[in-house]
Design an enzyme around this catalytic site. Sequence first.
Site, PDB file in Angstrom:
ATOM      1  N   ARG A  15       1.733 -28.769 -29.852  1.00 52.06           N
ATOM      2  CA  ARG A  15       1.847 -29.631 -28.687  1.00 52.06           C
ATOM      3  C   ARG A  15       0.498 -30.286 -28.377  1.00 52.06           C
ATOM      4  O   ARG A  15      -0.531 -29.920 -28.945  1.00 52.06           O
ATOM      5  CB  ARG A  15       2.341 -28.820 -27.484  1.00 52.06           C
ATOM      6  CG  ARG A  15       3.765 -28.316 -27.641  1.00 52.06           C
ATOM      7  CD  ARG A  15       4.159 -27.292 -26.586  1.00 52.06           C
ATOM      8  NE  ARG A  15       3.440 -26.038 -26.742  1.00 52.06           N
ATOM      9  CZ  ARG A  15       3.677 -24.941 -26.013  1.00 52.06           C
ATOM     10  NH1 ARG A  15       4.605 -24.972 -25.062  1.00 52.06           N
ATOM     11  NH2 ARG A  15       2.995 -23.833 -26.227  1.00 52.06           N
ATOM     12  N   HIS A  96      -2.211 -18.462 -19.008  1.00 51.70           N
ATOM     13  CA  HIS A  96      -1.849 -17.042 -19.123  1.00 51.70           C
ATOM     14  C   HIS A  96      -3.067 -16.140 -18.913  1.00 51.70           C
ATOM     15  O   HIS A  96      -3.332 -15.223 -19.701  1.00 51.70           O
ATOM     16  CB  HIS A  96      -1.200 -16.754 -20.483  1.00 51.70           C
ATOM     17  CG  HIS A  96       0.092 -17.475 -20.705  1.00 51.70           C
ATOM     18  ND1 HIS A  96       1.184 -17.309 -19.881  1.00 51.70           N
ATOM     19  CD2 HIS A  96       0.465 -18.373 -21.655  1.00 51.70           C
ATOM     20  CE1 HIS A  96       2.179 -18.073 -20.314  1.00 51.70           C
ATOM     21  NE2 HIS A  96       1.761 -18.727 -21.366  1.00 51.70           N
ATOM     22  N   SER A 135      10.519 -23.013 -20.041  1.00 54.41           N
ATOM     23  CA  SER A 135      11.395 -21.848 -20.033  1.00 54.41           C
ATOM     24  C   SER A 135      12.816 -22.226 -20.460  1.00 54.41           C
ATOM     25  O   SER A 135      13.488 -21.467 -21.174  1.00 54.41           O
ATOM     26  CB  SER A 135      11.421 -21.219 -18.632  1.00 54.41           C
ATOM     27  OG  SER A 135      10.144 -20.748 -18.269  1.00 54.41           O
ATOM     28  N   LEU A 241       9.319 -11.952 -16.080  1.00 47.84           N
ATOM     29  CA  LEU A 241       8.170 -12.682 -15.559  1.00 47.84           C
ATOM     30  C   LEU A 241       7.889 -12.264 -14.125  1.00 47.84           C
ATOM     31  O   LEU A 241       8.785 -12.268 -13.283  1.00 47.84           O
ATOM     32  CB  LEU A 241       8.425 -14.200 -15.606  1.00 47.84           C
ATOM     33  CG  LEU A 241       7.359 -15.087 -14.948  1.00 47.84           C
ATOM     34  CD1 LEU A 241       6.057 -15.035 -15.736  1.00 47.84           C
ATOM     35  CD2 LEU A 241       7.862 -16.527 -14.814  1.00 47.84           C
ATOM     36  N   ASP A 271       3.517 -13.608 -24.088  1.00 47.94           N
ATOM     37  CA  ASP A 271       2.382 -14.433 -23.652  1.00 47.94           C
ATOM     38  C   ASP A 271       1.757 -13.912 -22.374  1.00 47.94           C
ATOM     39  O   ASP A 271       0.640 -14.297 -22.021  1.00 47.94           O
ATOM     40  CB  ASP A 271       2.783 -15.906 -23.496  1.00 47.94           C
ATOM     41  CG  ASP A 271       4.056 -16.094 -22.715  1.00 47.94           C
ATOM     42  OD1 ASP A 271       4.564 -15.100 -22.153  1.00 47.94           O
ATOM     43  OD2 ASP A 271       4.556 -17.224 -22.657  1.00 47.94           O
ATOM     44  N   ARG A 280       3.636  -6.672 -30.348  1.00 48.90           N
ATOM     45  CA  ARG A 280       2.303  -7.233 -30.553  1.00 48.90           C
ATOM     46  C   ARG A 280       2.491  -8.698 -30.911  1.00 48.90           C
ATOM     47  O   ARG A 280       3.499  -9.067 -31.533  1.00 48.90           O
ATOM     48  CB  ARG A 280       1.536  -6.493 -31.647  1.00 48.90           C
ATOM     49  CG  ARG A 280       2.167  -6.539 -33.022  1.00 48.90           C
ATOM     50  CD  ARG A 280       1.278  -5.822 -34.046  1.00 48.90           C
ATOM     51  NE  ARG A 280       1.811  -5.930 -35.392  1.00 48.90           N
ATOM     52  CZ  ARG A 280       2.634  -5.064 -35.975  1.00 48.90           C
ATOM     53  NH1 ARG A 280       3.029  -3.995 -35.277  1.00 48.90           N
ATOM     54  NH2 ARG A 280       3.059  -5.233 -37.206  1.00 48.90           N
ATOM     55  N   VAL A 299       6.560 -14.116 -30.740  1.00 55.42           N
ATOM     56  CA  VAL A 299       5.766 -15.345 -30.788  1.00 55.42           C
ATOM     57  C   VAL A 299       5.471 -15.800 -29.359  1.00 55.42           C
ATOM     58  O   VAL A 299       6.394 -16.013 -28.575  1.00 55.42           O
ATOM     59  CB  VAL A 299       6.508 -16.450 -31.562  1.00 55.42           C
ATOM     60  CG1 VAL A 299       5.725 -17.756 -31.534  1.00 55.42           C
ATOM     61  CG2 VAL A 299       6.753 -16.012 -33.008  1.00 55.42           C
ATOM     62  N   ASN A 301       4.176 -18.693 -28.198  1.00 55.73           N
ATOM     63  CA  ASN A 301       4.419 -20.107 -27.875  1.00 55.73           C
ATOM     64  C   ASN A 301       5.692 -20.596 -28.538  1.00 55.73           C
ATOM     65  O   ASN A 301       5.686 -21.524 -29.345  1.00 55.73           O
ATOM     66  CB  ASN A 301       3.226 -20.974 -28.292  1.00 55.73           C
ATOM     67  CG  ASN A 301       2.942 -20.901 -29.792  1.00 55.73           C
ATOM     68  OD1 ASN A 301       3.212 -19.894 -30.436  1.00 55.73           O
ATOM     69  ND2 ASN A 301       2.402 -21.971 -30.356  1.00 55.73           N
TER      70      ASN A 301
END
Length: 367
Positions: A15, A96, A135, A241, A271, A280, A299, A301
Site C-alpha cells: 500500500r 499499532h 477491517s 480488538l 498486529d 507469532r 499475517v 497486514n
Amino acid sequence: MDIGVPRERRPFEFRVGLTPAFVTLLAEAGHTVYIEHQAGLGAGFSDDDFKQAGGRIVYSPDEAFGRAELVLKVARPTVGEMDLLADGQTVMGILHLPSARIDKIETLLARRVTAVAYEQIQLADGTLPVLKPLSQICGRMIPQLAANLLQNDRGGKGILIGGAPGVPPAEVVIIGAGVVGSEAARIFLSQGAHVTLLDRDLAQLQRAEERLGGGMATLVATPFNVERVIRFADVVAAAVLVPGEKAPQVISRSMVRQMKPRTVLLDLSIDEGGCVETSRPTTHFEPTFLEEGVIHYCVPNVPGAVARTATHAFLNAAWPYIQKIAELGIGAAVEVDPALRRGTLTHDGRLLAPGLLPAGPAIGQEE
C-alpha cells in the site's frame, strides 16, 4: 505545508500513503507533496500518475522524510525510518504502537514527533472511521484465505467450506463480532459454512444476528465456551480488538492442543500483539506455520495483499483528517476535532496515551 510520502519498506507492504487523486487536491490547495520514487507501484500508481497529479518525485527516503512537515505512511516506521524522523515532525500511519517496541515510542518522544495512529482515530460513538474499511476488507478476505488453507495442496485437511450433497459443510468458529468478525461471518454463511460467532459483548452478538439472520449460532465468549467450540472447528478466526491496547489472549496453548489436527487458526489480532498464545507474526510470503498440529495464519497486514483496493478504501476515510492537518496544522487540528485528538498518541515530547509504556515516567512523560 510540505508533505512526504515515502515508499513502504516493511516486507510485503504494497500500500501507499496517498493516492494521486488526493495529491491533486493537496496541490490545488497550495501544499507541496513529495512522493518517493516507485512508492505507489504496489498499489498500481506510477511516478507519472503522481507527477500528473501535481506531486514531486524524490529519489530517496531521506528526501521523502527530510523535506516534510507531515509524513504520510501506511505501516509503522521501521528502525531505519525512525532514524529519519525529524524533530517536531508529524507522522500519520497505521502505527499499532501498543504492540511496538518501547524504544520506538521513546524515540518518538525524544524527537518530539506527533504520531497520529489512523486505527485509533475514534468518533464519539466509539466508531473507528479509518480502521473500519480496512477491517471490512480483512473480514471479506478471511473466507478465501481459509478456503485455500483447507485444501490438501496447501497442507489442509481437505474440506470444502460449503460441503457437498450428503457431506456436511466446514465448521467455522469466529471469535469477535466486530467489523472483521461480522464481515467474515457474512461471507462464510453465503458459502454454506456452519458458523459459530462469539463475543464478550451480548449487544454485539444481537446486532450481528439482526444483520446476518439466524443461520449461525452465537455464544458469549467465556473461556469455557471458547474452549468447547474450537475443539470441533475446522476453521477458527480470532479477531479481538481493544482500541488503544494490546489484544487480550483468548486462546491458550492448552486450548490449541485440543483442536483437531490441521485445523486452520487465523489470528487477526496479530498486529496488536496477537490473541492466541501460540501465534507469532508471519508474512504474505510465508503466511503459515504448524504449531501443536494446527495451521496458524498470522499475517499482520492482511489487506496489504489487495493493495489498490485497501489504499483507496482507507484513504477515502482518512482524507478529512489529512486535509484538516494540512490546512490548520496539527495543533489546531486536534483542538477542533476530538476524533483526531483521540488518535494522536504522542505530541511535543509528551505521551498522550499512557498505556503505551510500562508504569512509571518515561522520556517526556509527565508524572
